[in-house]
Design an enzyme around this catalytic site. Structure first.
Site, PDB file in Angstrom:
ATOM      1  N   CYS A 288      36.443  52.017  41.245  1.00 26.67           N
ATOM      2  CA  CYS A 288      35.737  52.600  42.385  1.00 26.67           C
ATOM      3  C   CYS A 288      36.292  52.022  43.693  1.00 26.67           C
ATOM      4  CB  CYS A 288      34.236  52.382  42.247  1.00 26.67           C
ATOM      5  SG  CYS A 288      33.236  53.425  43.329  1.00 26.67           S
TER       6      CYS A 288
ATOM      7  N   GLU B 192      33.231  51.129  32.730  1.00 23.71           N
ATOM      8  CA  GLU B 192      32.422  50.089  32.077  1.00 23.71           C
ATOM      9  C   GLU B 192      31.102  50.624  31.534  1.00 23.71           C
ATOM     10  OE1 GLU B 192      31.444  49.585  36.586  1.00 23.71           O
ATOM     11  OE2 GLU B 192      33.106  50.244  35.315  1.00 23.71           O
TER      12      GLU B 192
ATOM     13  N   HIS C 288      33.557  54.788  36.811  1.00 28.14           N
ATOM     14  CA  HIS C 288      33.191  53.465  36.292  1.00 28.14           C
ATOM     15  C   HIS C 288      33.282  53.468  34.761  1.00 28.14           C
ATOM     16  CE1 HIS C 288      31.413  51.585  39.996  1.00 28.14           C
ATOM     17  NE2 HIS C 288      31.376  52.855  40.366  1.00 28.14           N
TER      18      HIS C 288
END
Length: 589
Positions: A406, A545, A543
């Site tokens: 990001c 994750e 993102h």
């Protein structure tokens, strides 16, 4: 439907989320389908506008819900997909009740906390608990409900009352309560004290709820005498008092409480054997248990380190980057490397800080230069951004593996614009609205006046560009993970941003060697950045994750850790890592 409520006492942040996730995982190992709900008693509608330093990271779901970080724990442990409605806040409940009052649904009645607000809470739970959370499309068998905060807090009182009513609404065999409490160790002899647990259980009982399980958090294994005392004074059997000591990894917690017979107790208490479970589900559960057991064994055996520098601005509270940290752990396990994570405050890398705090400046740069890989995660605001830009430049020029997420992608683009393309005044519209060269700009459809829920959120597609098949590392990683096939050029990941790379500068960047290998469906929004002549220099606007799992690491993170491990082999004369890495401290979940 079976419901298990998890509450907490004595202090907040005691590990209710991990305990709830661990119970859910164990129930899955016997073939049950499990969902989870987190109750947060604050007035915010969601977690989107809350400070990461105060509350930890904001976790984002497929539907764009900005929720409490514990929903990330649920998704990772249980490998399920939740919705924004799985996170209940006081703000959401009151908003719902007020909207219904305005429509006339309570016409002629005085709207009160009891029964109208408490009824709305119970109805919300029953509705959400029935939503399928996996690819089967089947309704869950068990719903784990975590009540945030501490029993006795004023703000959680309506939820406690709702749960008191709910136990009778669904029936004794369908409702159980697990209470997580602290057992502190006091004095030079290390005496474990049970009084705080007795007090919080007494408080719970005064509110109309009785604990079926008491999970005692302690730095060491609970003494037998203390366990007996808690059993006697808290009106539960000894087998209902669980010793949940500090462990080297949260992955150990499910097996730790399994060894203490928690599944046998829940089978009897909730009559779980009455639930019809298919042979395929039982087999799937047995496989899950074997995989999780192997995961914990592998974690403890890891010895060869990989050193990752995380350059962020919220490093004072590591939960601000919880999903990033967990994703690195997942990839470290897959690569059979012991993760040593160095937390670097981005501001300390900035040149102007050299005069203000020369020692921290020097130590931060030493940590950065000794790392095998550099990761710059997401964030907001101007503080620390020049330090992140400096970290990206060091990684690019010294061929150190780099992963930008990001804002991490955006600062790498700014750095490239300044130092390769010659645009010395290049910046982001977020950081400098008067910058001559705004290489990162606000997305035109995003509100600049309202903050809550106005970003580009949730699951979105990224399409790999033609011509990247033969050389793009990130594309190959997704193909190897079977996230995309060679005939299918797109991948879906979760987003949370309001700024993007300025499309007007893209052709200049690519002419200089910075390629945007992944874009959105229009081709105008840059999603993945990659340097061609670098071992691993990748940035993602999304993102990754949020979708990483212990048994299924995120492809960008896996590639980053693999590249960092390879860099570690080639490095020479590196300084010995300090003993402040994740793997070198007990994880007090």
């Amino acid at each position: 439907m079976k419901y298990i409520l998890i509450s907490g006492g004595v202090i907040s942040g005691i590990g209710k989320g991990i305990f709830a996730s661990s119970l859910g995982l164990l129930l899955k190992t016997i073939g049950l389908r499990v969902t989870a709900i987190k109750i947060d008693p604050y007035m915010n509608i969601d977690a989107g506008t809350m400070s990461p330093i105060e509350h930890g990271e904001v976790f984002v779901l497929n539907d764009g819900g900005e929720v409490d970080l514990d929903l990330g724990n649920y998704e990772r442990f249980l490998d399920i997909t939740l919705t924004k409605d799985n996170n209940i806040t006081t703000g959401k409940i009151y908003q719902k009740v007020i909207n219904e009052e305005r429509k006339g649904d309570y016409l002629g009645k005085t709207v009160q906390v009891v029964p109208h607000v408490t009824d709305a809470m119970q109805e919300w739970i029953e509705r959400v608990a029935a939503i399928p959370v996996d690819e089967s499309g089947e309704k869950p068998d068990v719903c784990i409900i975590e009540l945030g905060g501490t029993v006795g807090d004023i703000e959680s009182a309506p939820f406690v009352e709702a749960m008191r009513q709910f136990q009778f609404r669904v029936g004794y065999k369908n409702f159980a309560l697990g209470h997580v409490s602290l057992v502190p160790i006091i004095g030079p002899v290390g005496e474990q004290k049970s009084k705080p647990t007795q007090a919080t259980i007494r408080e719970l009982r005064s509110l109309g709820l009785s604990a079926d399980l008491i999970a005692c958090r302690c730095s060491t294994t609970l003494d037998n005498d203390v366990q007996n005392k808690i059993s006697m004074f808290c009106h539960v059997g000894k087998d209902q008092v669980l010793s949940v000591r500090d462990v080297s990894s949260t992955y150990h917690v499910p097996l730790l409480i399994r060894e203490q017979g928690v599944l046998d107790f829940l089978r009897k208490r909730l009559d779980l054997d009455s639930i019809n479970i298919s042979s395929a589900q039982i087999e799937k559960g047995e496989t899950l248990l074997k995989q999780w057991t192997k995961l914990t064994i592998d974690h403890d055996r890891l010895s060869q380190p990989v050193i990752i520098a995380l350059v962020g601005k919220y490093t004072n509270l590591q939960d601000s980057y919880l999903s990033v940290k967990k994703s690195l752990e997942h990839s470290g396990l897959r690569c059979e490397r012991k993760l040593i994570l160095k937390w670097i405050e981005a501001s300390y890398l900035e040149a102007e800080y050299e005069k203000e705090g020369p020692e921290k400046y020097r130590e931060s740069w030493e940590d950065l230069k000794s790392a095998d890989g550099i990761l710059v995660p997401g964030g907001f605001g101007t503080r620390g951004t020049e330090g992140k830009i400096a970290a990206a430049r060091y990684a690019r020029e010294n061929k150190v593996p780099y992963l930008g997420i990001c804002l991490g992608l955006q600062v790498a683009v700014i750095e490239f614009a300044r130092n390769v393309c010659g645009l010395e005044a290049a910046n982001s519209e977020e950081l400098d609205k008067n910058a001559i060269h705004q290489v990162v700009v606000n997305m035109p459809e995003i509100s600049t006046t309202h903050l809550g829920g106005t970003m580009r959120l949730g699951l979105r597609s990224t399409i790999f560009q033609n011509g990247t098949e033969s050389w793009s590392t990130i594309r190959k990683l997704y193909e190897n993970a079977q996230s995309i096939s060679k005939d299918d050029h797109h991948v879906v990941e979760r987003h949370r941003h309001r700024y993007e790379v300025n499309p007007a500068h893209v052709s200049m960047f690519e002419a200089k060697g910075l390629h945007f290998v992944g874009r959105d469906e229009t081709g105008e929004r840059m999603e993945i950045m990659e340097l061609k002549d670098h071992p691993f220099f990748i940035g993602t606007q999304f993102h990754p994750e949020y979708l990483s799992r212990p048994l299924k690491p995120s492809p960008p993170f896996l590639g980053f850790v693999m590249a960092s491990a390879e860099f570690s082999k080639k490095s020479v004369l590196k300084s010995k890592p300090k003993t402040n890495g994740i793997s070198e401290t007990h994880n007090q979940f």
